[in-house]
Each structure stands twice: as structure tokens, then as C-alpha cells.
Design an enzyme around this catalytic site. Structure first.
Site, PDB file in Angstrom:
ATOM      1  N   GLY A 111      23.938  78.816  -1.946  1.00  0.00           N
ATOM      2  CA  GLY A 111      24.901  77.961  -1.263  1.00  0.00           C
ATOM      3  C   GLY A 111      25.909  77.375  -2.233  1.00  0.00           C
ATOM      4  O   GLY A 111      25.749  77.454  -3.456  1.00  0.00           O
ATOM      5  N   HIS A 120      20.966  52.374   3.067  1.00  0.00           N
ATOM      6  CA  HIS A 120      20.139  53.543   3.328  1.00  0.00           C
ATOM      7  C   HIS A 120      19.311  53.395   4.595  1.00  0.00           C
ATOM      8  O   HIS A 120      19.099  52.310   5.103  1.00  0.00           O
ATOM      9  CB  HIS A 120      19.186  53.775   2.142  1.00  0.00           C
ATOM     10  CG  HIS A 120      19.878  54.189   0.900  1.00  0.00           C
ATOM     11  ND1 HIS A 120      19.811  53.452  -0.269  1.00  0.00           N
ATOM     12  CD2 HIS A 120      20.662  55.252   0.618  1.00  0.00           C
ATOM     13  CE1 HIS A 120      20.508  54.060  -1.208  1.00  0.00           C
ATOM     14  NE2 HIS A 120      21.033  55.155  -0.706  1.00  0.00           N
ATOM     15  N   GLU A 176      17.899  47.197  -3.682  1.00  0.00           N
ATOM     16  CA  GLU A 176      18.835  46.794  -2.639  1.00  0.00           C
ATOM     17  C   GLU A 176      18.069  46.048  -1.558  1.00  0.00           C
ATOM     18  O   GLU A 176      16.831  46.155  -1.472  1.00  0.00           O
ATOM     19  CB  GLU A 176      19.535  48.016  -2.031  1.00  0.00           C
ATOM     20  CG  GLU A 176      18.585  48.995  -1.379  1.00  0.00           C
ATOM     21  CD  GLU A 176      19.265  50.270  -0.914  1.00  0.00           C
ATOM     22  OE1 GLU A 176      18.713  50.916  -0.005  1.00  0.00           O
ATOM     23  OE2 GLU A 176      20.327  50.623  -1.443  1.00  0.00           O
TER      24      GLU A 176
END
Length: 291
Positions: A19, A249, A210
Site C-alpha cells: 500500500g 482520542h 491527556e
């Protein structure tokens, strides 16, 4: 004990090498010095890519090259099958940058990795690196200066900037792990505490976290449980984020009072971690401590 320390001799394959991303990042990893020895693409008839042999499955690749690690640049819905192929072939380091792996697939992969003592970094990770030796994934070279600081991060972009600024300040990293931001994944901060505690080339440890999730609190508990006696630092993104807003996220979820900036900072400081309020403060603070 999980041991993520690879080096420039570690033979690595790239699953999905045919790819666009596979071709580009295999070339970039080679340029850094990573020992890329081949690729895997079940449906490809290519003889080679970037002068690397391409195999139809991991068993053939391992037999021909002795590969010990794999970077899996395949789609989210193909990731479980590709991981199972690698594990069955005996590969024990898997790095999966792909974001959005289905949760049920990730749970199956997690169980299989635990059963086989496979180091799984991901999903949704920028990768891992031993600066000056090898990198698996797409961490930027400018951020990879060899040194004594262990680094773990959920965020890719913030960790790139942190690594770059630390490198500019003369502080390099020993082993860099992007644990990934998906809710179900392989290794977590707490899993790596025993490694960093015993690693002779790591003098201090930095976690770039985070808001959301419980990993930072788990990390703090692991430090106490293992009597971690090296300097530990943290930078937590999202301090000014509005409460109740979903951001970041997929794994950045709140559970009651857990997962907030305040709860993470309190847990980390209680474990003896120095938590910095800004990137600038972090760089100067770590540079001064490790000078």
C-alpha cells in the site's frame, strides 16, 4: 516482564507493504536504520517493494528472513487477522498504527498477545523507537535523539513536539513508546514501569498524557507498587478543556471524578511525579534535572 528494547539488528517486516503508506514508511524506517527485511501482502503478486522481498504470509516471511517484529499498516477491519498471522508465525513485537480497530477485535488481540507474551504497541500509535538504533512506525527523526529519558505517550503530535524540543535542549530519549489512544489496546503505561525501572540506560521517565481514561492513575499506582526510584515527570494535555465535552482520542472518557485533569495530577503527584503545567516548563525542568 515486557521488554520493548529493540536495536538496529532486530529483523522487521511490514505487513501491508504494497500500500501507499506501507511503501512510504518502510522506506523511511529503512532510512533511519531500522533493519527492514521484507514485507507481507496476502493478495499481492509483487516480487519486491523498495528492494525488499514480499511474502504472502508471515510464516513465509519469518522462515526466509528470521523476522522478530512487524509494523502492521493495514486497515482497521483487517488488523486482527494480520496480527493473528504474525503471532502464529512467532513474531513477538507488533506495532499497529491503525486507528479505530473494532473493540471486539482488539479484545481478542489483547488476549492472544497476553497468552503468547507478545509486545503489542497500539492500536492508534505513532510507534516505538530506540533512538539511534531503530524505529517502528512513523516517529519523526528530528525528535529521536539518544539519551537517558524514557518516554511514553498517548498523543502522537504532542509527543513529537516534546521530543523535538527536548532534543534541541540536549535531552535525548532511551526508549520511546507511543501506547496509542484507542480504548482497547496492547501495552499501557503501567505495564512498562518494571522495564523502565530496571533498564540501566534509562535514568528518568516522562509520561505525556491527556484528560480522559484512567491510564495516568494506573501508572501512578504502578510506580508505588514497584518502588520506582528514578525521577518521573508528566505533562497532561487538556487542562483547560471544558467539562463534559468529548474530545481527543476514543479512549479519552471520564468515569465520575476519574479521568479529569485534577484527578490525574493529584494521583501522579502523590506518587512522586513532577507534573508540569506547560511544554516550556517541562523542557526546562527536565533539562535542569538531568543536566
Amino acid at each position: 516482564m515486557l521488554n520493548p528494547r529493540i536495536d538496529r539488528t532486530t529483523p522487521v517486516i511490514v505487513q501491508g507493504i504494497t500500500g501507499r503508506a506501507g511503501q512510504m514508511h518502510s522506506r523511511l524506517m529503512q532510512h533511519y536504520g531500522t533493519n527492514i527485511v521484507g514485507g507481507v501482502s496476502p493478495n499481492s503478486k509483487s516480487i519486491n517493494i523498495n528492494e525488499l522481498p514480499v511474502f504472502s504470509d508471515c510464516a513465509s516471511a519469518v522462515k526466509a528472513t528470521g523476522a522478530q517484529a512487524s509494523v502492521l499498516l493495514v486497515g482497521a477491519f483487517d488488523l486482527l487477522r494480520a496480527m493473528e498471522d504474525a503471532i502464529a508465525a512467532g513474531i513477538r513485537y507488533l506495532v499497529t498504527p491503525t486507528e479505530g480497530m473494532p473493540a471486539h477485535d482488539a479484545l481478542k488481540a489483547w488476549k492472544r498477545c497476553r497468552e503468547t507474551a507478545t509486545v503489542w504497541v497500539g492500536a492508534s500509535t505513532p510507534g516505538m523507537a530506540v533512538p539511534g538504533e531503530a524505529k517502528l512506525g512513523f516517529l519523526p527523526d528530528d525528535s529521536l535523539k539518544p539519551g537517558p529519558l524514557g518516554l511514553m505517550s498517548k498523543s502522537g503530535t504532542l509527543s513529537y513536539e516534546s521530543g523535538f524540543r527536548l532534543a534541541q535542549a540536549g535531552v535525548g530519549t532511551s526508549v520511546w513508546i507511543g501506547v496509542g489512544g484507542d480504548p482497547v489496546k496492547g501495552i499501557r503505561y503501567s505495564d512498562l514501569v518494571p522495564f523502565y525501572a530496571s533498564d540501566e540506560r534509562t535514568r528518568a521517565l516522562l509520561v505525556i498524557g491527556e484528560i480522559g481514561g484512567s491510564e495516568e492513575e494506573e501508572f501512578a499506582q504502578a510506580l508505588a507498587a514497584h518502588n520506582f526510584n528514578k525521577p518521573a515527570f508528566a505533562l497532561i494535555a487538556g487542562r483547560s478543556a471544558p467539562e463534559g465535552v468529548t474530545m481527543g482520542h476514543a479512549g479519552a472518557l471520564f468515569h465520575g471524578s476519574h479521568g479529569t485533569y485534577a484527578s490525574k495530577r493529584a494521583a501522579l503527584e502523590a506518587a512522586g511525579v513532577t507534573v508540569f503545567a506547560s511544554l516550556t516548563d517541562m523542557v526546562e525542568g527536565i533539562r535542569s534535572r538531568l543536566r
